[in-house]
Design an enzyme around this catalytic site. Structure first.
Site, short mmCIF file in Angstrom:
data_model
loop_
_atom_site.label_atom_id
_atom_site.label_comp_id
_atom_site.label_asym_id
_atom_site.label_seq_id
_atom_site.Cartn_x
_atom_site.Cartn_y
_atom_site.Cartn_z
N ALA A 147 43.70 29.48 41.46
CA ALA A 147 44.13 30.85 41.23
C ALA A 147 43.97 31.71 42.49
O ALA A 147 44.48 31.36 43.54
CB ALA A 147 43.37 31.45 40.05
N SER A 148 43.22 32.80 42.39
CA SER A 148 43.15 33.75 43.50
C SER A 148 42.35 33.26 44.70
O SER A 148 42.29 33.96 45.72
CB SER A 148 42.60 35.09 43.02
OG SER A 148 43.61 35.81 42.35
#
Length: 207
Positions: free
Chosen positions: A32-33
């Site tokens: 993800a991030s």
């Protein structure tokens, strides 16, 4: 790991909630991030090579970001809006520090979730998305605030991914593969996981 040898390796838990299959030590998780940290690394590698300066305006490399505007009025009925000229242009440093004035798609403010959705901009790339086209669309939309006036989690790192392409002359995924992942032996880190690794991808759950 000690002296190049793995001394201890174990996995706990299951690969999917409600199912008995045990998690394996070579299973692959979505990061993800954390992609933002990798993107920032790529940016600073190119900075070390003298490709740009941190306080350069983004519009020097991406003309769509010239003459930015700031949202002043939003109509939720049709996602139309009014905007005024921004007090200054966005810099590379502001993209890195989430102070560019950009907002975030999908999880940002209500107004910008609507504005970005109407423009076809999402927080996660969709099949068929082209980074250059997506970022050019973003550059023509208003900002949430004037650059350098507030911190706001934003799509600024996505813009940096496009800038990596401009500075390096390579597609973003290829730059990461050839300059970061392969040299570090990160054989299981991809944007799109190859078919022969997909059976190792752990199920993503949403709460």
């Amino acid at each position: 790991v000690k002296d190049g040898e793995v001394a201890y390796s174990k996995a706990w838990g299951v690969r999917e909630l409600g199912k008995p299959e045990a998690l394996r030590t070579d299973d692959i998780f979505r990061i993800a991030s954390q992609t933002k940290a990798i993107t920032s690394l790529a940016v600073m590698m190119l900075w070390e090579e003298g490709r740009f300066q941190l306080d350069d305006p983004v519009s020097r490399y991406l003309p769509a970001f010239a003459k930015p505007t700031v949202l002043t009025k939003f109509n939720p009925a049709d996602s139309s809006y009014e905007a005024r000229p921004a007090k200054e242009e966005i810099t590379i440093r502001q993209l890195l520090t989430h102070t560019s004035g950009l907002d975030y798609a999908d999880i940002g403010s209500e107004e910008f979730r609507a504005i970005y959705a109407k423009a076809g901009i999402t927080a996660l790339g969709r099949e068929g998305d082209v980074l250059a086209e997506r970022i050019d669309r973003l550059g023509k939309l208003p900002l949430h605030s004037d650059p350098a006036t507030e911190w706001r989690y934003s799509l600024g790192i996505d813009v940096l991914g496009r800038l990596v392409e401009v500075w390096s002359g390579m597609p973003f995924d290829r730059f990461l593969r050839t300059r970061i992942f392969d040299p570090l032996g990160m054989k299981d880190t991809w944007f799109e996981l190859p078919a022969d690794r997909r059976n190792r991808l752990v199920t993503l759950h949403q709460q």
